[in-house]
Design an enzyme around this catalytic site. Sequence first.
Site, short mmCIF file in Angstrom:
data_model
loop_
_atom_site.label_atom_id
_atom_site.label_comp_id
_atom_site.label_asym_id
_atom_site.label_seq_id
_atom_site.Cartn_x
_atom_site.Cartn_y
_atom_site.Cartn_z
CB CYS A 8 33.63 54.06 27.17
SG CYS A 8 32.65 55.56 27.28
CG HIS B 170 32.60 53.26 22.74
ND1 HIS B 170 32.25 52.18 23.51
CD2 HIS B 170 32.10 54.34 23.37
CE1 HIS B 170 31.56 52.59 24.57
NE2 HIS B 170 31.46 53.89 24.50
CD GLU C 144 33.68 49.59 21.31
OE1 GLU C 144 34.83 50.05 21.52
OE2 GLU C 144 32.72 49.78 22.06
N1 GLN Z 1 28.66 55.57 31.97
C1 GLN Z 1 29.85 56.19 31.51
C2 GLN Z 1 29.59 57.60 30.98
O1 GLN Z 1 28.48 57.93 30.65
C3 GLN Z 1 30.54 55.37 30.45
C4 GLN Z 1 29.77 55.30 29.18
C5 GLN Z 1 30.23 54.21 28.27
O2 GLN Z 1 30.96 53.32 28.67
N2 GLN Z 1 29.78 54.24 27.03
O3 GLN Z 1 30.50 58.36 30.85
#
Ligand code: GLN
Length: 548
Positions: A395, A522, A524
Site C-alpha cells: 500500500c 494489503h 497480508e
Molecule cells: N496513506 C496511503 C493512502 O491512503 C496509504 C494507505 C495504506 O498504506 N493503507 O493511500
Amino acid sequence: MKYVIVTGGVLSGLGKGITASSIGVLLKSAGLHLTSIKIDPYLNCDAGTMSPFEHGEVFVLDDGGEVDLDLGNYERFLDVALARENNITTGKVYANVIEKERRGDYLGKTVQVVPHITNEIQDWIERVANVCSDGSGKTPDVCVIELGGTVGDIESAPFVEALRQFQFRVGKENVCFVHVSLVPVMGPVGEQKTKPTQHTVKELRGLGIIPDILVCRSEKPLEMETRAKLAAFCHVAEDAVVSAHDVSNLYQIPISLYEQSVLGKVSQQLGFTVPDSLPKLDEWKVMADKIDSLEEEVHIAMVGKYTGLSDSYLSVIKALQHSAFVVNRKLVIDWIESTDLDPTEDSENHDEAWRIVKAADGILVPGGFGVRGIEGKIAAAHYARTNNVPYLGVCLGLQIATIEFCRNVLGLEGANSTEFDENTPNPAVVFMPEISKTQMGGTMRLGTKPTPFLVDDCKIRRLYGDAAHVDERHRHRYEVNPELIEQIEAAGLVYVGKDETGQRCEIMELEGHPYYVGTQYHPEFKSRPNRPSPPFLGLLMAAVGQKI
Ligand code: GLN
C-alpha cells in the site's frame, strides 16, 4: 446452533482471542463448521478511526469492514472469511437501536439498556452465527464468541447481561462458557497464586454466568494443587481447569489445549461426539513442531513508524511468518524506525539503522498514513532498488517506491504524494477522486476488489499461480497519478496489475530486479499458516536466494 462464549478477567491482553480461536481449531478439526464473533465494548462504530498506537492494526475484511485485529486471528486460525457484522461494538449496537427508535419501531415504549440494548445484542449474535463463513455453503455448527475487555468493566456490562440472558434464549445445553484468567507467580518458591482468578470468577458468577471451563494463563503449567484449589473456589470441575502456560510458539496452543481434553470437555457440554482420529489436528501439530525446529535465520528489515508496537503490523508479521515456514527459515524481523534512515534528520540511531538495513536479506515497507518517516522509507526503497535487495511495498510501500522512482529515475524533482506535500511540483501519488475529504470513518477505498493481471509473465503473477486476476483487500485514499503511468512504465517500473478500469495501479514490479514488488492492496490480510500470501512468499523466496 451451538455457542462457545469466551470472557476474560483480571487484566486485558491475556490472549482471550488466541484461546477462543484455538478452541475453534479443535472444533474445526473435529469436522464442525465454524464462525466467530468478536465483541468490542467501545463506542466506536468500527476500528477504522482508531490509532494503531492505541489499538494495534486495523484489520480489513472482504466487505470493507475495518475491524479489531482479533478478527484476523479468527480468519487465520479457522480459515474463514468474516464480515463486518462479525465484529459487534457498543457503537454499532446503539446506532441500530437509536435508528429503530427514530423509526418508531418501539411503539412508544421507553427505550432502555435492558431489554432493548440487550435484545439487540442477542438478535445480532443469532443472526450472524447462522451465516456461513468458511466457504462451505453450510450453516455453521458452532459460533465462537469472544467478549473483549474484562468482566466487571462498565463498558462490558450490557454485553455480559445479554450473554447471561442468551443462555436461556438458546438453551444452556447449547452454550459453553469459557473464562480466561491469570495465575501469577509470587514469592521465593514461585507459588502459583489463585486469588485473582477466584475474584474474577466470583464477579462473573455475580453477574449470572457460571463458567464451564476456566483457562488460566500462567508461565509454567498449572500444578495439581493450584488446579484443585481453583476448582474448589471457583465452582468448576477440576478437569475443566485448563492451563494456558507459555509455549514455544502460538501454534502449540491448540495442541496444548487438546492434550488437556478441552475438545472433549467442550464437546461434552455441547453434545458433540469427537471422532477418534483428527487428521487436521495432526497436520496442525506437524506445522507447530516444524516451526520449533527452524534454525537458519532470514532477516527482513521492516521500515515503519509504529515499530515499538508489533501489534500495529500484526497481519504483516503473520504473513512474513507463514512465508518463512515455507522457505524453511526462522524469521527475524529487524524493526527500523523510518525516521532513523532519513538523511535530513539528525538521529543518533542513523548509522546503526542503516547498518541493520544493509545486513538484511529483504526490506519491507508496510502500509501507513501521514508524513512522518516518509523520507526514511523513500531512502530504504532507493537502497533496495539500486542494490538488488528484495523489496516488498504494501500500500504506502508501493506509493513510496513510485515516488522514489519518479525522483531518481525520471528526474522529477520534489516528486511526492499530495498526502505529504500538497504543493509538490511533481505529484506522483494523488488523492482518489471518489474519496471524501471531510468524513474520516469508513470512507477509504475499502475491501476486496478484483485486480486483473495485464502482463502475461512476471514474478508476481507466477507467485499467484498464473492467475488471471487476484481478489485482495484494500484500504487507501491515494493512488499513483494516472498521468504519470506511461512515463514510469517506459522506464521499467511496470504496473502489472491494474483495477478493472485499467486506470488504477494495483501491482508494481521492477524489470531486471530480483524482487522489487509493490501492491496497492494489503495482501497480508488473506495470508494463512499453510497458504502464505504470494507477494510475501515472493519476498522470502528472493531473500533466501530462491528463483521465482
Ligand atoms: N496513506 C496511503 C493512502 O491512503 C496509504 C494507505 C495504506 O498504506 N493503507 O493511500
